[in-house]
Design a protein around this motif. Structure first.
Motif, PDB file in Angstrom:
ATOM      1  N   MET A  19       0.855  -1.177   0.000  1.00  0.00           N
ATOM      2  CA  MET A  19       0.000   0.000   0.000  1.00  0.00           C
ATOM      3  C   MET A  19       0.899   1.238   0.000  1.00  0.00           C
ATOM      4  O   MET A  19       1.895   1.278   0.701  1.00  0.00           O
ATOM      5  CB  MET A  19      -0.884   0.004   1.233  1.00  0.00           C
ATOM      6  CG  MET A  19      -1.813  -1.170   1.309  1.00  0.00           C
ATOM      7  SD  MET A  19      -3.521  -0.709   1.235  1.00  0.00           S
ATOM      8  CE  MET A  19      -3.838  -0.316   2.905  1.00  0.00           C
ATOM      9  N   ARG A  20       0.482   2.192  -0.786  1.00  0.00           N
ATOM     10  CA  ARG A  20       1.213   3.445  -0.896  1.00  0.00           C
ATOM     11  C   ARG A  20       0.424   4.568  -0.255  1.00  0.00           C
ATOM     12  O   ARG A  20      -0.786   4.484  -0.115  1.00  0.00           O
ATOM     13  CB  ARG A  20       1.461   3.772  -2.366  1.00  0.00           C
ATOM     14  CG  ARG A  20       2.325   2.761  -3.057  1.00  0.00           C
ATOM     15  CD  ARG A  20       2.546   3.163  -4.488  1.00  0.00           C
ATOM     16  NE  ARG A  20       3.365   2.152  -5.150  1.00  0.00           N
ATOM     17  CZ  ARG A  20       3.468   2.038  -6.461  1.00  0.00           C
ATOM     18  NH1 ARG A  20       2.799   2.839  -7.251  1.00  0.00           N
ATOM     19  NH2 ARG A  20       4.235   1.113  -6.980  1.00  0.00           N
ATOM     20  N   LYS A  21       1.117   5.630   0.086  1.00  0.00           N
ATOM     21  CA  LYS A  21       0.462   6.790   0.685  1.00  0.00           C
ATOM     22  C   LYS A  21       0.141   7.807  -0.413  1.00  0.00           C
ATOM     23  O   LYS A  21       0.966   8.077  -1.289  1.00  0.00           O
ATOM     24  CB  LYS A  21       1.350   7.431   1.741  1.00  0.00           C
ATOM     25  CG  LYS A  21       1.512   6.552   2.957  1.00  0.00           C
ATOM     26  CD  LYS A  21       2.241   7.270   4.064  1.00  0.00           C
ATOM     27  CE  LYS A  21       2.318   6.334   5.262  1.00  0.00           C
ATOM     28  NZ  LYS A  21       2.865   6.996   6.429  1.00  0.00           N
ATOM     29  N   TYR A  22      -1.064   8.359  -0.328  1.00  0.00           N
ATOM     30  CA  TYR A  22      -1.541   9.332  -1.305  1.00  0.00           C
ATOM     31  C   TYR A  22      -2.168  10.519  -0.588  1.00  0.00           C
ATOM     32  O   TYR A  22      -2.555  10.424   0.575  1.00  0.00           O
ATOM     33  CB  TYR A  22      -2.605   8.702  -2.210  1.00  0.00           C
ATOM     34  CG  TYR A  22      -2.089   7.612  -3.104  1.00  0.00           C
ATOM     35  CD1 TYR A  22      -1.539   7.902  -4.343  1.00  0.00           C
ATOM     36  CD2 TYR A  22      -2.155   6.279  -2.713  1.00  0.00           C
ATOM     37  CE1 TYR A  22      -1.072   6.894  -5.165  1.00  0.00           C
ATOM     38  CE2 TYR A  22      -1.683   5.271  -3.522  1.00  0.00           C
ATOM     39  CZ  TYR A  22      -1.147   5.580  -4.754  1.00  0.00           C
ATOM     40  OH  TYR A  22      -0.683   4.585  -5.557  1.00  0.00           O
ATOM     41  N   GLU A  23      -2.261  11.611  -1.330  1.00  0.00           N
ATOM     42  CA  GLU A  23      -2.991  12.782  -0.858  1.00  0.00           C
ATOM     43  C   GLU A  23      -3.971  13.167  -1.961  1.00  0.00           C
ATOM     44  O   GLU A  23      -3.583  13.277  -3.132  1.00  0.00           O
ATOM     45  CB  GLU A  23      -2.045  13.941  -0.572  1.00  0.00           C
ATOM     46  CG  GLU A  23      -2.770  15.174  -0.073  1.00  0.00           C
ATOM     47  CD  GLU A  23      -1.809  16.287   0.300  1.00  0.00           C
ATOM     48  OE1 GLU A  23      -1.735  16.620   1.483  1.00  0.00           O
ATOM     49  OE2 GLU A  23      -1.147  16.804  -0.623  1.00  0.00           O
ATOM     50  N   GLY A  24      -5.222  13.341  -1.580  1.00  0.00           N
ATOM     51  CA  GLY A  24      -6.250  13.728  -2.536  1.00  0.00           C
ATOM     52  C   GLY A  24      -6.849  15.070  -2.159  1.00  0.00           C
ATOM     53  O   GLY A  24      -7.096  15.338  -0.987  1.00  0.00           O
ATOM     54  N   VAL A  25      -7.045  15.905  -3.165  1.00  0.00           N
ATOM     55  CA  VAL A  25      -7.710  17.195  -2.982  1.00  0.00           C
ATOM     56  C   VAL A  25      -8.992  17.150  -3.802  1.00  0.00           C
ATOM     57  O   VAL A  25      -8.955  16.864  -4.997  1.00  0.00           O
ATOM     58  CB  VAL A  25      -6.823  18.368  -3.454  1.00  0.00           C
ATOM     59  CG1 VAL A  25      -7.539  19.691  -3.283  1.00  0.00           C
ATOM     60  CG2 VAL A  25      -5.502  18.367  -2.722  1.00  0.00           C
ATOM     61  N   PHE A  26     -10.110  17.430  -3.150  1.00  0.00           N
ATOM     62  CA  PHE A  26     -11.412  17.392  -3.811  1.00  0.00           C
ATOM     63  C   PHE A  26     -12.093  18.735  -3.601  1.00  0.00           C
ATOM     64  O   PHE A  26     -12.254  19.181  -2.469  1.00  0.00           O
ATOM     65  CB  PHE A  26     -12.262  16.251  -3.234  1.00  0.00           C
ATOM     66  CG  PHE A  26     -11.596  14.910  -3.353  1.00  0.00           C
ATOM     67  CD1 PHE A  26     -11.684  14.184  -4.521  1.00  0.00           C
ATOM     68  CD2 PHE A  26     -10.853  14.391  -2.307  1.00  0.00           C
ATOM     69  CE1 PHE A  26     -11.048  12.959  -4.644  1.00  0.00           C
ATOM     70  CE2 PHE A  26     -10.214  13.172  -2.413  1.00  0.00           C
ATOM     71  CZ  PHE A  26     -10.312  12.452  -3.591  1.00  0.00           C
ATOM     72  N   VAL A  27     -12.465  19.382  -4.703  1.00  0.00           N
ATOM     73  CA  VAL A  27     -13.102  20.700  -4.646  1.00  0.00           C
ATOM     74  C   VAL A  27     -14.550  20.537  -5.098  1.00  0.00           C
ATOM     75  O   VAL A  27     -14.818  20.141  -6.229  1.00  0.00           O
ATOM     76  CB  VAL A  27     -12.372  21.720  -5.544  1.00  0.00           C
ATOM     77  CG1 VAL A  27     -13.003  23.091  -5.405  1.00  0.00           C
ATOM     78  CG2 VAL A  27     -10.891  21.768  -5.207  1.00  0.00           C
TER      79      VAL A  27
END
Length: 94
Positions: free
Chosen positions: A1-9
Motif C-alpha cells: 500500500m502506498r500513501k496518497y494525498e487527494g484534494v477534492f473541490v
C-alpha cells in the motif's frame, strides 16, 4: 500500500447534506482497498481562477493509504460526480 494525498473541490452552492453524500462516495472508494489516515475540511475558499463561471469551491484534503489500482476507481468516481469541480490525487514520497 502506498500513501496518497487527494484534494477534492466541491461546488460552493451545495448544501451540507449533498456535499457529504458525494464525499461519502469518495471515502467508500478509498476504504474499499485502503484506509483513510486524515481528512482536513478546509471549507469554502476562493479559487485561483474561474472554472465554468464558478469563483469559489469547498475543499477537502484527504491523506490515505491505498493500492495503485484503487486510484483509478477514486478518480473515476470524482470525474463522474456533478458535485465535484476539480480533484487531484498524488502519491506522497516515502
Amino acid at each position: 500500500m502506498r500513501k496518497y494525498e487527494g484534494v477534492f473541490v466541491f461546488k460552493p452552492e451545495l448544501d451540507e447534506e449533498q456535499r457529504n453524500q458525494a464525499f461519502d462516495r469518495i471515502k467508500e472508494a478509498i476504504e474499499s482497498n485502503g484506509k483513510i489516515l486524515e481528512i482536513a475540511d478546509w471549507g469554502k475558499r476562493k479559487l485561483a481562477y474561474e472554472i465554468n463561471y464558478i469563483k469559489e469551491g469547498y475543499y477537502y484534503i484527504v491523506n490515505f493509504e491505498a493500492t495503485p489500482e484503487s486510484i483509478t476507481e477514486i478518480e473515476r468516481r470524482s470525474r463522474i460526480s456533478d458535485a465535484i469541480i476539480r480533484y487531484m490525487v498524488v502519491k506522497k514520497d516515502a
